[in-house]
Structures are given as structure tokens and as C-alpha cells.
Design an enzyme around this catalytic site. Structure first.
Site, PDB file in Angstrom:
ATOM      1  N   SER A 174      -3.064 -12.872   1.500  1.00 42.88           N
ATOM      2  CA  SER A 174      -1.299 -12.885   1.641  1.00 42.88           C
ATOM      3  C   SER A 174      -1.126 -12.517   3.620  1.00 42.88           C
ATOM      4  O   SER A 174      -1.849 -12.254   3.595  1.00 42.88           O
ATOM      5  CB  SER A 174      -1.027 -11.756   1.065  1.00 42.88           C
ATOM      6  OG  SER A 174       0.059 -10.896   1.656  1.00 42.88           O
ATOM      7  N   TYR A 232      -3.450  -2.499  -0.573  1.00 44.42           N
ATOM      8  CA  TYR A 232      -3.844  -3.866  -0.994  1.00 44.42           C
ATOM      9  C   TYR A 232      -3.479  -5.053  -0.052  1.00 44.42           C
ATOM     10  O   TYR A 232      -4.919  -5.790   0.140  1.00 44.42           O
ATOM     11  CB  TYR A 232      -1.815  -4.677  -1.233  1.00 44.42           C
ATOM     12  CG  TYR A 232      -1.684  -5.608  -1.487  1.00 44.42           C
ATOM     13  CD1 TYR A 232      -2.169  -6.657  -2.936  1.00 44.42           C
ATOM     14  CD2 TYR A 232      -1.417  -6.677  -0.758  1.00 44.42           C
ATOM     15  CE1 TYR A 232      -1.871  -7.759  -3.201  1.00 44.42           C
ATOM     16  CE2 TYR A 232      -0.623  -7.496  -0.369  1.00 44.42           C
ATOM     17  CZ  TYR A 232      -1.126  -8.700  -2.245  1.00 44.42           C
ATOM     18  OH  TYR A 232      -0.708  -9.801  -1.927  1.00 44.42           O
TER      19      TYR A 232
END
Length: 251
Positions: free
Chosen positions: A141, A156
Site C-alpha cells: 500500500s 493496517y
């Protein structure tokens, strides 16, 4: 295109969103694709049907990631359909919902179980099946590159930073076998995972699009194209990298 003709690929979380986009692109390039799913059998079957309707080859397999025995279950299902692997795409993942104050132990552990532990052991147990010259691509990400941009998703973001560390370490270890190991780091992509951003609302979509100098919101196809390159022979001299696929939002 048939750049992947004769190759077998496995895409975890391949039934929806970015995973489906990757599965369909790899199949379009000639690979036989294993479409993994955890719960949504119908979505996986639709992905397989779409691939076959376009002239490709695919099969679905189920394994609930983040649970004891997940990697074993996944590979047992795979072995029933194929006798070797060329491309492993670790796409399956879940997102957090809160910053440090609002993240409880259960959510923290679940994030790490699905996003870190599962791909680690899927790779570990897949190495005996992955042929020399193969490819491993893991979805990271953009948040891992700029953690301060998304403090509300700190747990996350930690999982994706771990994935990038794993990528670099494995690239060194597997290089002698001609296996490349890379990560792809999307930004905001129009998928179910980002439903909280209300991308179906024109004003919200326009605001997100402005984050990229290209003036668009990311799509599964944008990410699938990058993964397809890393899965191909053209990427043979690229390993241990995290490819920024955020549309320039980190500039």
C-alpha cells in the site's frame, strides 16, 4: 497477448476488486489462473466464468486466510487442480477501521493474521511448487511509503510495511533460483474496500481524483497492469522492489 502462455498463476483474494482485475489480466496474457476466495464462492465463480468467456483458463479454490491451517488448505486445494506454479500473487488483505486509540487487540491480531502471517506461510509452503524463474508479487500500500498520511489506519499500515520487509528479504534468498519478488503499492482504488470514501458521490470522487497529478481515481485495471509486468519475462531484472502504483499521489 500470450506472454504468459503455459504458465500457472495463483491470485489470493482473486474473486473481487483488485484481485479480480489481476486474475483477468493474467489470464488474458495466457496464464491459467487459480482464483482464490475465502467466503464468496459466487464471486469467484463469476470471475472464472468471465475469464473463460474471454477465452482464458481458470479455476476457483477456497481457503479462509488468517486461520490455523490456512496455507495448508489453500495448497491442498491448488494441488487438486495443478501440478506446479509460476506466478504467486498475494493480493488478499483486509483494512483497518481506526487509529491507535480505537484499535482493539482483536482487530490488530486479525489484521496481522490475514495481511502478514497468511502471505508468509502461503509463500513458505508454496516454494516447493514454485518453479525456478517464477514470480512472487505481493500487494502492499502507498500507506507503507508515507505512514503519516493515514494515521487512522496505523495497524493496517504496519502490516503493509511488514510485507515490504518480507519482499526485500525473499528477493535476496530466492534470487539464485531466478525467482523475482516484488511488491505493488496502490493508492486509493475504486473497490469495495474503499466504500467508506463514498467514491460513487461525484464530489467525493472529484476530491480523491485531485490527489493524483493524473486527475483520476485508481482502478483495478491500473494495478493489474503493473502486476502483469512484474509477472512477465520483461521484469526479469526487477526484484526486491515496492512499485509505487498510486498514480503519483505520494509526490
Amino acid at each position: 497477448m500470450s506472454t504468459l502462455k503455459g504458465r500457472t498463476a495463483l491470485v489470493t483474494g482473486g474473486s473481487r476488486g483488485i484481485g479480480r482485475g489481476i486474475a483477468e489480466r493474467l489470464a488474458r496474457d495466457g496464464a491459467r489462473v487459480a482464483v482464490h476466495y475465502g467466503e464468496r464462492k459466487e464471486a469467484a465463480e463469476k470471475t472464472v466464468a468471465a475469464i473463460e468467456a474471454a477465452g482464458g483458463s481458470a479455476f476457483a479454490l477456497r481457503a479462509r486466510l488468517g486461520e490455523p491451517g490456512d496455507a495448508e488448505a489453500l495448497w491442498a486445494a491448488f494441488d487438486q487442480e495443478a501440478d506446479g506454479l509460476d506466478i504467486l500473487v498475494n493480493n488478499a488483505g483486509i483494512a483497518g477501521t481506526a487509529g491507535i486509540a480505537g484499535t482493539d487487540r482483536e482487530e490488530f491480531d486479525r489484521l496481522h493474521a490475514v495481511n502478514v502471517r497468511a502471505p508468509f506461510f502461503v509463500i513458505q509452503q508454496g516454494l516447493s511448487r514454485l518453479r525456478d524463474g517464477g514470480r512472487i508479487v505481493t500487494l502492499s500500500s502507498g500507506a507503507a511509503q508515507r505512514p503519516g498520511m493515514m494515521p487512522d489506519l496505523v495497524a493496517y499500515t504496519m502490516t503493509k510495511a511488514a510485507v515490504e520487509a518480507l519482499t526485500a528479504a525473499l528477493a535476496r534468498e530466492l534470487g539464485p533460483r531466478g525467482i523475482t519478488v516484488n511488491a505493488v503499492s496502490p493508492g486509493i482504488v475504486d473497490t469495495e474496500m474503499n466504500a467508506r470514501l463514498a467514491l460513487d458521490d461525484p464530489s467525493s470522487r472529484a476530491a480523491i481524483a485531485e490527489l493524483s497529478p493524473l486527475g483520476e481515481v485508481g482502478s483495478p485495471a491500473h494495478i493489474a497492469d503493473v502486476v502483469a509486468f512484474l509477472a512477465s519475462a520483461d521484469s526479469r531484472w526487477v526484484t526486491g522492489q515496492s512499485i509505487d502504483a498510486t498514480g503519483g499521489t505520494l509526490l
